[in-house]
Enzyme design. Structure first.
Site, short mmCIF file in Angstrom:
data_model
loop_
_atom_site.label_atom_id
_atom_site.label_comp_id
_atom_site.label_asym_id
_atom_site.label_seq_id
_atom_site.Cartn_x
_atom_site.Cartn_y
_atom_site.Cartn_z
N GLY A 1 0.81 -1.21 0.00
CA GLY A 1 0.00 0.00 0.00
C GLY A 1 0.84 1.26 0.00
CB SER A 2 0.06 4.60 1.35
OG SER A 2 -1.22 4.59 0.75
CB THR A 3 4.48 1.44 3.33
OG1 THR A 3 4.26 0.26 2.54
CG2 THR A 3 3.60 1.39 4.56
#
Lengths: 372, 632
Positions: free
Chosen positions: B328-330
């Site tokens: 995801g956004s990591t």
């Protein structure tokens, strides 16, 4: 069509009966030896049936090779010899590069089976020596001696570097026997032997530590009762306690209680001696003597120099295996890892030995017509 | 020798045959001589010396007994014991000395309790045993068992109580996956191990450090010569050659931090990996739930094993090492940095977020978290507020080939090379990967979602922590490792193991790095940061990034219909990555929670607890004076 086939079959049977390709006494003796081997292995291997079955399978394979080799005319064998020799040397080099084994690179893994190429050399070296001497005028001269020395030394050095000194010496011996049988003059033999003895200290320098240790151990086994000495002491106890009549099949305490190391391979003779006593040992040695004698007789009947020299060398090296193994387990020769022919567990040795007898049989099948 | 010259060139076959015959006769004479000599030797041993050797065979009661080496201990970085050897007693049976095995087992069970598992495993071991070698029947006897057996021992020839060292893991479930456990050697192990070295050894490392460093931990066996009586019971030791104990190992893990991480996860399934970015030392590596490794040491019972296997939380799965998650956004800080480094963006370049992004000429929309859009954002805000549109566009501009080449520099899509077996590779999306995996060409839309860590992406928590550590050390990668030092024997000093050499840095411009750091600080300290408030009261500045990965695409309507947290938690994996102190990072943490509503609400607080735990391990004086670093 059918009558033609019948006629062929008839001719074949007639020929087989009048001039059998396999020498019945020798085949009988080998079969008997194989049976003795399996029976001993069954006891030495803790009644492990799969071990015995495996060995039986290898005997079958070796037997098939024997029959096959016996059908090949010696002239054909002779023409293949240099290729076979080069092939076996190539395998040795391959082992040096990609081999595996416990502490020593002797094995080649073919996925289906693993085998020791050095065993192949026991056959290809005397073949090559016989091939070389065949067209020469005999007895051989110095020039021939040098050539034979090269033929023998190349594989012997490669094997000794594996390191497997025992097999290296046996391979060298097989080639040397061919030379001896070719009629090398006694004075030359004396000269060469003298030189070799003088060179012994140099050879000592090149031995591996464990190989030196084994030679030293022989002089005084009690100096290392746990390492190499343990083998010799326990083996001598096994043999000695067997006595005249032996303890009986399956009754050998030395191997049963695991005092005796390597009791299915190099030290199986000790198990045999413990269980069947001096009587058994005498009969077994007589059987070996008969096989060697009969083989030499066959070699004498051979038609050409190649077959003669090769057959004689095969017979004599067979005897050397017995002598070295017997000397090892009774503590008069160093522990060099030489199997007892057709009795010790081990595939490549059994197969190559039987193939060797096949070559001998080929000489027999194509022997001199004069003698008939 | 002195033949006439003309004879030299003619092969005289008749003469050669005669020569051969004479040589064969000589040879056979030699052979007979040799065989007679051999027979004479046999006669000497078997007849003349027979009596002496018979006596020696009967007195051959000296048994060679193998002494297994004590296994090396396992410590954490501060010398906290993680795996130790404790003395115990077990029952051993020499099968050859038992006349009726079934009757014996039945009678013995009345004296010493034997479980069905004990008997089953014993019977299995019987099939593999070598003759006159004892086979263990029951491990871990207590004092009552020993006393009861001692009184009844005469009834059971061939059965004996034998002392041994058993493995114990004092911190049990906290280290179940990292340290692993030892178990009884089975048929599989027999194929690989060196028989000489394992003579007498009953246990071998099965997983984790115990397995990876088996050759260090095991040591070299010794042996003793034991005199035995007619029953093969040992009477006295004649000679003893002590075994050489295995090396003890010190892990880079701090047990306090490990515990803090496990406790922070509580009853949530997930993983935490903390790495020192300066050198790749793994400070904590937790997979929750764990299990009690002590159960495996002496053979786990079938019922315990079944219970663990049936547990829906999959306690056996080492999530940190083998669990693969959509990141995801990591991924955004990494991809944002790529945009700068590849020259596609400057830190101050802005993008307009309208709530939905369309590829040119495509009607399919790609959503932002904020349905009304976030307005104009630069890199700092794009990371801080996790604005998808910025990264959709960036990924589109970058293209999948450059994107995956860039991300590969942080170790995605390949094992990190940590000193543990069985690491998962995860998936780094690329044209080549998709063709190899699915045999299909790459679509532009897949590049867009790869820009926010969705789609084919799959990373392990370890990979995530490792990538973060690389980022934190300004692009310099260090292979993550667990082995810090080893020690030979009990009294020696630990010898440090040199860490693997660092890889060359991947960041060319330090200004780019600072821009990304600013973005990650905005996550924690920005007014609308996705993890705002996380750094409150922490003495160092924390740079972080939230991640919420889904199993459903953002384009499906299912996304809109389930707004309540409970339902979201079923579909989401919550992630958070953080390093601190932001200006000179000493710890990089990755937190992954299997079921969490949002990275910011579920995973970030766990990360804070881990960082608090880490702070407690730092020298006190330093922690007190470091407040200057807080809140830039």
């Amino acid at each position: 069509m059918i009558s033609a086939l019948r006629a062929r079959l008839h001719r074949f049977l007639l020929r087989t009966m009048t001039r059998p390709r396999l020498d019945p006494p020798l085949i009988g003796a080998l079969l008997l030896l194989a049976v003795v081997g399996l029976v001993t292995l069954y006891s030495a291997g803790d009644e492990n049936v799969s071990l015995v079955m495996g060995q039986g399978l290898r005997f079958a394979l070796g037997g098939a090779l024997l029959v096959l080799a016996s059908r090949l005319p010696p002239s054909l064998l002779r023409s293949w010899t240099p290729w076979f020799y080069l092939f076996s040397i190539a395998l040795l080099v391959l082992v040096a590069v990609a081999g595996e084994g416990r502490g020593a690179n002797r094995w080649l893994d073919l996925h289906v089976l693993r085998f020791q190429p050095s065993e192949l050399l026991k056959l290809s070296v005397p073949m090559m020596v016989a091939w070389y001497l065949h067209p020469r005028q005999l007895p051989p001269r110095w020039r021939d001696l040098v050539a034979v020395a090269v033929i023998v030394a190349v594989p012997a050095v490669l094997i000794a570097r594996q390191p497997d000194l025992g097999t290296a010496l046996l391979v060298a011996a097989a080639g040397t026997f061919a030379l001896f049988l070719s009629g090398l003059q006694w004075w030359r033999i004396g000269l060469v032997l003298g030189t070799l003895v003088a060179a012994l200290p140099v050879a000592w320098h090149f031995l591996h530590d464990y190989q030196r240790q084994r030679v030293l151990m022989l002089l005084d086994p009690s100096s290392d009762p746990l390492g190499s000495g343990w083998h010799i002491i326990q083996s001598k106890i096994a043999v000695g306690s067997g006595g005249l009549l032996g303890k009986g099949w399956h009754q050998g305490t030395q191997s049963r209680l695991e005092f005796l190391p390597e009791h299915t391979t190099d030290f199986i003779f000790a198990v045999f001696a413990e269980e069947f006593g001096l009587i058994g040992v005498t009969l077994l040695i007589a059987l070996y003597a008969f096989i060697v004698g009969r083989s030499l007789w066959i070699a004498m009947q051979a038609r050409d120099t190649y077959s003669r020299l090769l057959g004689g060398a095969i017979a004599m090296s067979f005897f050397v295996y017995v002598l070295v193994n017997g000397g090892m387990i009774t503590g008069i020769l160093p522990v060099v890892g030489v199997p007892l022919p057709l009795v010790s567990y081990g595939g490549t040795s059994a197969v190559s030995l039987l193939a060797g007898f096949g070559v001998l049989m080929s000489a027999y099948a194509h022997r001199k017509l004069l003698d008939r | 020798m002195n033949r006439p010259a003309q004879q030299r060139h003619i092969k005289d076959t008749r003469h050669e045959a005669a020569l051969f015959r004479s040589r064969v006769i000589v040879g056979f004479a030699l052979i007979v001589l040799g065989l007679v000599a051999l027979l004479a030797r046999f006669y000497w041993l078997q007849v003349v010396q027979h009596r002496e050797f018979t006596t020696r065979a009967q007195q051959n009661r000296v048994h060679l007994r193998h002494l297994p080496p004590p296994r090396g201990l396992i410590y954490d970085r501060n010398g906290v014991l993680l795996a130790e050897n404790v003395p115990a007693f077990r029952l051993e049976v020499v099968p050859e000395r038992v006349k009726d095995m079934d009757a014996m087992l039945q009678q013995l069970a009345a004296v010493v309790p034997l479980s069905a598992d004990d008997v089953t495993q014993f019977r299995q071991a019987l099939k593999q045993h070598r003759s006159f070698q004892s086979v263990p029947l029951r491990f871990s006897l207590d004092e009552t068992d020993i006393a009861r057996f001692a009184v009844n021992r005469w009834r059971f020839p061939g059965v004996d109580v034998v002392p041994y060292l058993t493995r114990r893991y004092p911190l049990g479930r906290y280290f179940a996956h990292v340290v692993g456990y030892v178990g009884r050697i089975d048929a599989d192990d027999l194929d690989h191990k060196d028989e000489e070295r394992y003579a007498g050894t009953t246990h071998i490392g099965k997983s984790g450090i115990e397995r990876y460093y088996e050759s260090l931990l095991h040591g070299d066996p010794g042996y003793e010569l034991v005199e035995v009586n007619a029953d093969q019971r040992p009477l006295r030791v004649l000679e003893r050659h002590a075994p050489h104990p295995g090396r003890s190992v010190y892990l880079t893990i701090d047990a306090r931090l490990q515990k803090a991480a496990m406790d922070a996860l509580g009853d949530r399934a997930g993983a935490v990996v903390a790495i020192d970015p300066r050198n790749g030392e793994v400070l904590a590596m937790v997979s929750n739930p764990g299990f009690d490794p002590n159960l495996f040491v002496n053979g786990i019972s079938q019922s315990d094993y079944d219970a663990l296997m049936r547990d829906p939380a999959k306690p056996f799965l080492d999530r940190a090492l083998r669990g693969v998650y959509p990141p995801g956004s990591t991924m955004k800080p990494f991809i944002g940095l790529g945009g700068l480094e590849l020259g596609l963006r400057r830190p101050e370049d802005t993008v307009l977020s309208t709530g939905v992004y369309y590829l040119p000429g495509d009607s399919r929309g790609y959503r932002d978290d904020d349905r009304n859009g976030s307005g104009r954002v630069d890199l700092r805000l794009a990371i801080g507020h996790s604005v998808n549109t910025y990264f959709y566009m960036l990924a589109h501009d970058m293209g999948i080939d450059r994107l995956s080449r860039w991300m590969a520099k942080f170790g995605f899509g390949a094992p990190t090379g940590i000193d543990l077996a069985g690491e998962a590779s995860g998936v780094l999306p690329s044209r080549e990967w998709k063709r190899a995996r699915f045999g299909k060409p790459w679509f532009p839309g897949e590049t867009v979602i790869a820009g926010i860590g969705q789609g084919f992406w799959a990373v392990t928590p370890l990979q995530l922590a490792n990538a973060l550590a690389t980022l934190a050390d300004r692009g310099v990668g260090h292979v993550p490792h667990l082995l810090m030092a080893t020690r030979d024997g009990i009294h020696a000093h630990p010898e440090a193991v040199p860490p693997p050499p660092p890889s060359p840095g991947v960041i060319a411009d330090a200004g780019n790095w600072r821009a990304v750091e600013q973005g990650m600080l905005a996550v924690v300290y920005g007014d609308r940061g996705t993890a705002r408030g996380l750094g409150d009261g922490f003495p160092y500045a924390i740079a972080g990034k939230t991640g919420t990965a889904e199993r459903y695409s953002r384009t499906t309507s299912a996304y809109d219909n389930h707004a309540d947290l409970q339902a979201l938690a079923q579909r989401h994996r919550a992630l958070f990555i953080a390093f601190t102190p932001a200006d000179a990072p000493r710890i990089a943490v990755a937190v992954v929670v299997d079921q969490g509503a949002w990275g910011g609400t579920t995973a970030a607080p766990i990360a804070r607890q881990v960082l608090d735990g880490w702070l407690a391990t730092q020298p006190h004086a330093e922690a007190a004076t470091a407040s200057s670093g807080a809140r830039p």
